[in-house]
Design an enzyme around this catalytic site. Structure first.
Site, short mmCIF file in Angstrom:
data_model
loop_
_atom_site.label_atom_id
_atom_site.label_comp_id
_atom_site.label_asym_id
_atom_site.label_seq_id
_atom_site.Cartn_x
_atom_site.Cartn_y
_atom_site.Cartn_z
N HIS A 173 0.82 -1.20 0.00
CA HIS A 173 0.00 0.00 0.00
C HIS A 173 0.87 1.27 0.00
CE1 HIS A 173 -3.69 2.32 1.24
NE2 HIS A 173 -2.75 3.14 1.72
N GLU A 174 1.78 1.35 0.96
CA GLU A 174 2.62 2.55 1.05
C GLU A 174 3.54 2.65 -0.16
OE1 GLU A 174 1.80 4.77 3.03
OE2 GLU A 174 0.49 3.53 4.26
N HIS A 216 1.59 4.39 -2.82
CA HIS A 216 1.66 5.86 -2.65
C HIS A 216 3.03 6.37 -3.12
CE1 HIS A 216 -2.05 6.73 -0.59
NE2 HIS A 216 -1.79 5.95 0.45
N HIS A 253 3.30 6.55 -6.83
CA HIS A 253 2.52 7.69 -7.30
C HIS A 253 3.37 8.97 -7.22
CE1 HIS A 253 -1.65 9.88 -7.04
NE2 HIS A 253 -1.17 9.87 -8.27
#
Ligand SMILES: [Zn+2]
Length: 524
Positions: A305-306, A309, A312
């Site tokens: 998940h991190e 990010h 991105h």
């Protein structure tokens, strides 16, 4: 409006402080060890006061959840349950009047700016567009979720028999018993297959295949010896995209949780192309000297998940730093992070990285199946408590200025709203108004639903890959890279999503993921 903003800022600060103080003020001291029946030795020793025959129970979330799950002491569970849900609800720390005042001021401010309500104002730039749009979406998941919760309640009642009626303070404990009964599944059996280095390489490998990048370790002095750094490049052109720095371990001086942040934002103005420095932080427990770092699967998902990010932030091709990377409407910015979690658990990805740290043996299929079956367990409860809080948030902020002015009792308003949606008494909203700091002391007002909204997108987005039969489908990957990871917050979020997916998202993949769709067996 400036005066309202100033008053709001004082009130939200006070709300947060009241909550903190009332949470700290709650304590149950136990001097008879028999009262702690059911608790693990580890947990008991964490609660014990040094040098005394005394154990202290608090309502910090992690203590609360562990206690409610393990404890066989029904009376003490009831006390803890009330201690938790009645925080900041009376006396000097009562947040009820503050919640009302904050809602009133926000409604007033919205009115002054020409909006019907605070929610109308907040949602104008979000994907949901209107409060009604957000509410409708929530109700489509609420209904099957609530039905499932009722089935879960019935399964627990079956287990208990006529002895007593299952109540709110029984849910954690008996749902765990039902889970062990149905799945006989122990998280610890999985851990040897998820060694940190292997998991990280697995995540890097997914990113390389999906997004056409290379990730190579580099020597950079970090803020702590455990920090590792990586140079991220475009695989085709070799262009430097950014520096990625990772700090995986908990320390006393470090705040809790997991997060991504950026040391230097990207920008490209007048030919001056500055690439970002992006960091990921986790809070894994440092293993004993010479031992490997073994992770639970939810920690593996958090790492992916991190990292999502992070990607991105690393890949953004936006010229101005205000539009780069992770800025954007809140119901959209979680998407690039959440979608990556699906690769973490995909069998064809697990088979590449989830190998036993001692024997090298790949994770057995049977364990993966059990893991997946267990994933939909208790989803009725989780969905219901989450959406109850989301609806509560929306309804507080859908009030017009006149409507808000009429409210005198926060709890009465809350109960009336929740009854209207048919919430069952055994389930509390994830947050009651008095301790809903996301919306009364944080930045999530009229936006708590956003966590679930991004789940529609990631479930739908990953289904697009599944439908092609290739989770690295080149065409889809290229669009994911261009319209999601590289595009920052430049365009309307729903337009970005459509460009990637080729259509608007549908809700069915989310329902399926939570085990609410018809194809799913209704568990017995
Ligand atoms: Zn996130």
């Amino acid at each position: 409006v400036a005066a309202i903003n100033e008053e709001l800022s004082g009130l939200t600060t006070k709300f947060g402080r009241n909550l903190l103080l009332s949470t700290k003020a709650f304590k149950i001291e136990v001097t008879d060890e028999a009262e702690l029946v059911g608790l693990s030795d580890d947990f008991k020793s964490a609660l014990k006061v040094d040098g005394e025959d005394k154990w202290v129970l608090t309502v910090d979330r992690s203590v609360y959840e562990t206690f409610m799950t393990q404890s066989e002491n029904r009376d003490l569970r009831a006390k803890m349950f009330d201690g938790y849900r009645l925080r900041a609800s009376e006396g000097e720390f009562d947040n009820g009047p503050l919640a009302i005042k904050i809602a009133q001021l926000r409604a007033k401010r919205a009115e002054l700016m020409g909006y019907k309500s605070h929610a109308h104002y907040q949602l104008e730039t979000r994907m949901a567009k209107t409060p009604q749009g957000a509410e409708e979406f929530l109700l489509r998941v609420w209904e099957p979720g609530l039905e499932r919760a009722k089935e879960e309640r019935a399964a627990m009642q079956d287990m208990v028999g006529d002895e007593f009626q299952i109540a709110g303070h029984d849910w954690w404990h008996y749902s765990e018993k039902v889970r062990q009964d149905l799945y006989a599944f122990d998280d610890n059996a999985l851990k040897p297959y998820f060694e940190l280095g292997a998991v990280r390489d697995g995540a890097f490998d997914v990113a390389s295949k999906l997004l056409g990048i290379t990730i190579e370790p580099v020597e950079v002095d970090g803020w702590n010896p455990v920090v590792t750094a990586y140079d991220v490049k475009d695989a085709e052109t070799g262009d430097h995209l950014g520096l990625f720095m990772v700090d995986m371990y908990a320390r006393d001086s470090k705040r809790g949780g997991a997060w991504m942040s950026s040391f230097r934002d990207t920008s490209n103005v007048n030919g001056n192309n500055i690439r970002p420095i992006i960091t990921n932080n986790l809070n894994l427990i440092t293993p004993a000297e010479g031992e490997p770092t073994l992770m639970r699967f939810d920690e593996v998902e958090t790492l992916f998940h991190e990292f999502g990010h992070g990607l991105h932030g690393l890949l953004t091709q936006i010229r101005y730093s205000t539009f780069s990377g992770v800025d954007g409407p809140r119901d959209y910015t979680e998407f690039p992070a959440q979608i990556l979690e699906h690769w973490a658990g995909a069998p064809e990805v697990l088979s590449t990285y989830a190998n036993h740290y001692e024997t090298g043996e790949p994770i057995p299929l049977e364990l993966i199946d059990k893991m997946n079956a267990a994933a939909t367990f208790n989803q009725g409860f989780k969905t219901t408590e989450f959406i109850a809080a989301s609806l509560l948030d929306l309804r507080w902020h859908m009030l017009t200025s006149e409507e808000a002015a009429e409210i005198t009792d926060a709890r009465a308003f809350e109960q009336q709203v929740l009854e209207e949606y048919g919430l069952i008494p055994e389930i509390e909203p994830r947050y009651r108004s008095q301790y809903f700091s996301h919306i009364f002391a944080g930045g999530y007002s009229a936006g708590y639903y956003a966590y679930l909204w991004s789940e529609i997108l990631d479930a739908d987005g990953f289904t697009a890959f599944r439908d092609t039969g290739d989770i690295y489908d080149p065409e889809l990957s290229a669009r994911l890279k261009k319209w999601v990871y590289e595009s920052g917050g430049l365009r309307e979020a729903d337009e970005l999503y459509r460009n990637f997916r080729g259509s608007d998202p549908t809700i069915e993949p989310l329902l399926k993921l939570r085990g609410f769709s018809e194809q799913q067996p209704s568990e017995g």
